[in-house]
Design a protein around this motif. Structure first.
Motif, PDB file in Angstrom:
ATOM      1  N   ASN A 156      12.194  -0.746  -3.456  1.00 39.04           N
ATOM      2  CA  ASN A 156      11.211  -1.360  -4.342  1.00 39.04           C
ATOM      3  C   ASN A 156       9.798  -0.971  -3.928  1.00 39.04           C
ATOM      4  N   TRP A 157       8.928  -0.809  -4.921  1.00 40.36           N
ATOM      5  CA  TRP A 157       7.587  -0.324  -4.649  1.00 40.36           C
ATOM      6  C   TRP A 157       6.571  -1.142  -5.434  1.00 40.36           C
ATOM      7  N   ASN A 158       5.691  -1.852  -4.733  1.00 40.09           N
ATOM      8  CA  ASN A 158       4.505  -2.465  -5.310  1.00 40.09           C
ATOM      9  C   ASN A 158       3.330  -1.583  -4.918  1.00 40.09           C
ATOM     10  N   TYR A 159       2.749  -0.893  -5.880  1.00 40.67           N
ATOM     11  CA  TYR A 159       1.662   0.035  -5.551  1.00 40.67           C
ATOM     12  C   TYR A 159       0.318  -0.534  -5.988  1.00 40.67           C
ATOM     13  N   SER A 163      -0.187  -4.835  -8.606  1.00 41.81           N
ATOM     14  CA  SER A 163       1.270  -4.922  -8.634  1.00 41.81           C
ATOM     15  C   SER A 163       1.819  -6.040  -7.757  1.00 41.81           C
ATOM     16  N   GLY A 164       0.937  -6.689  -6.993  1.00 42.74           N
ATOM     17  CA  GLY A 164       1.392  -7.666  -6.014  1.00 42.74           C
ATOM     18  C   GLY A 164       1.412  -7.108  -4.604  1.00 42.74           C
ATOM     19  N   GLY A 165       0.986  -5.854  -4.445  1.00 44.82           N
ATOM     20  CA  GLY A 165       0.922  -5.263  -3.109  1.00 44.82           C
ATOM     21  C   GLY A 165      -0.192  -5.895  -2.282  1.00 44.82           C
ATOM     22  N   SER A 277      -1.850   1.266 -10.983  1.00 46.83           N
ATOM     23  CA  SER A 277      -0.926   0.421 -10.215  1.00 46.83           C
ATOM     24  C   SER A 277       0.409   0.316 -10.947  1.00 46.83           C
ATOM     25  N   ASN A 279       4.842  -1.284 -10.587  1.00 44.81           N
ATOM     26  CA  ASN A 279       6.025  -1.803  -9.895  1.00 44.81           C
ATOM     27  C   ASN A 279       7.179  -0.860 -10.186  1.00 44.81           C
ATOM     28  N   VAL A 281      11.542  -0.267  -9.248  1.00 43.90           N
ATOM     29  CA  VAL A 281      12.782  -0.627  -8.575  1.00 43.90           C
ATOM     30  C   VAL A 281      13.750   0.547  -8.689  1.00 43.90           C
ATOM     31  N   ARG A 298       1.018  -1.742 -13.888  1.00 47.83           N
ATOM     32  CA  ARG A 298       0.384  -3.060 -13.818  1.00 47.83           C
ATOM     33  C   ARG A 298      -1.118  -2.850 -13.996  1.00 47.83           C
TER      34      ARG A 298
END
Length: 339
Positions: A156-159, A163-165, A277, A279, A281, A298
């Motif tokens: 999983n990647w929040n960039y 994105s929530g990173g 940005s 998200n 999966v 995002r």
């Protein structure tokens, strides 16, 4: 077989202050597998400006970042010996270590490289490939040494912050859990039913249909195919499918290279639109379906930096998109052909 691609158009009629009639359409589309609806709403054609985190990077990098090279071996935890005798897993510049605040029984964090702030256009094929190979290695070691029953694995990647990173330094979360997420369980249940009803795998059939009609087809690199979702979960919704891989073990180094090059084309498509940005999966099914990844941008809206998620997505569980999937696929094809 009935067409996978079902939609319904609703027209709203109203008048401006001078009595001129205005009609605007909302298109409700239904996901070909799950039947869940998404709404394509009127595109305001607003111009998006990608955020610049240069100043934030200067303040948060180096000695202030646990993922930067001067800290990563001092401040991050280590795995048990059976997972990594050296404490952490490395691949090129990528490093995997345990998440201090885990989302599941097994949760590794993959730092991409030594670079603290990497813009979309600065991600290299090698950087992406090495990070995903490192994540794959972690999953394989967990399954081989600690988990004998079925588990649910995802990368999983929040960039970037939209994105929530919470840390600017690019990183992945690798989750191996005894419990499926809602996305994983719903996908598996519906994919199983599709195969029972139609005698073939859903994702394989979807790729055949999309390649034939060309509307949302983006392209193939090696054993990785890319399409845009018919019923998108955001303003873009990119799907990457590994049709010959039903297990993480089936993916080789060349496959990761092909995936990385396709992802770079997607990054160019996002950049063209002003998105920075996202998200993502990457998930493995226990039902024999091909491995696949899904990526959505995002953003914030307007001068108040309004969240891109409102009551529709958060509580009605119905995604909104201002963009036509067919138009975005056309943009993506141009970048894909350049790779």
């Amino acid at each position: 077989m009935e067409s996978l691609f079902q939609k319904h158009v609703e027209t709203f009629t109203f008048y401006d202050g001078e009595g001129n009639k205005i009609e605007r359409n909302t298109e409700v589309r239904f996901d070909p597998l799950t039947g869940e609806s998404s709404r394509l709403v009127f595109d305001t054609a607003m111009t998006l400006t990608a955020p610049d985190y240069t100043e934030a990077a200067e303040k948060s990098g180096g000695a202030n970042c646990p993922f930067c090279p001067e800290n990563v071996h001092k401040l991050t935890p280590v795995f048990p010996n059976e997972i990594a005798s050296e404490g952490r897993i490395s691949q090129g510049e990528s490093i995997v270590f345990p998440n201090l605040f885990p989302y599941s029984k097994h949760n590794g964090v993959v730092v991409f490289s030594k670079d603290h702030y990497v813009r979309l256009q600065e991600f290299t094929t090698t950087m992406i490939k090495d990070a995903f190979i490192a994540a794959q290695t972690y999953i394989e070691r967990v399954v081989a040494t600690e988990e004998k029953d079925d588990v649910y694995a995802s990368i999983n990647w929040n960039y970037l912050p939209y994105s929530g990173g919470s840390i600017l330094h690019p990183h992945l979360h690798v989750v191996v859990s005894e419990s499926a997420t809602n996305y994983q369980s719903h996908f598996e249940r519906k994919a199983r039913a599709f195969k029972e009803n139609h005698g073939q795998d859903y994702l394989t059939y979807l790729l055949e249909m999309e390649k034939e009609n060309e509307e949302r087809w983006i392209g193939e690199k090696g054993n990785v195919a890319w399409v845009h979702a018919f019923a998108p979960k955001s303003h873009n919704d990119f799907l990457a499918v590994f049709p010959k891989a039903v297990s993480i073990d089936d993916i080789g180094e060349q496959d990761w290279t092909d995936f990385a090059e396709g992802l770079q084309a997607i990054f160019s498509t996002l950049t063209e639109q002003g998105f920075a940005s996202f998200n993502m999966v990457f998930t493995v099914s226990n039902e024999g379906s091909p491995v696949h990844a899904r990526l959505i941008p995002r953003l914030t809206l307007g001068g108040l930096d309004t969240s891109d998620i409102n009551f529709f997505q958060a509580l009605h569980l119905e995604p909104l998109s201002y963009k036509s999937p067919e138009d975005i696929a056309e943009k993506a094809r141009v970048h894909f052909l350049k790779k």
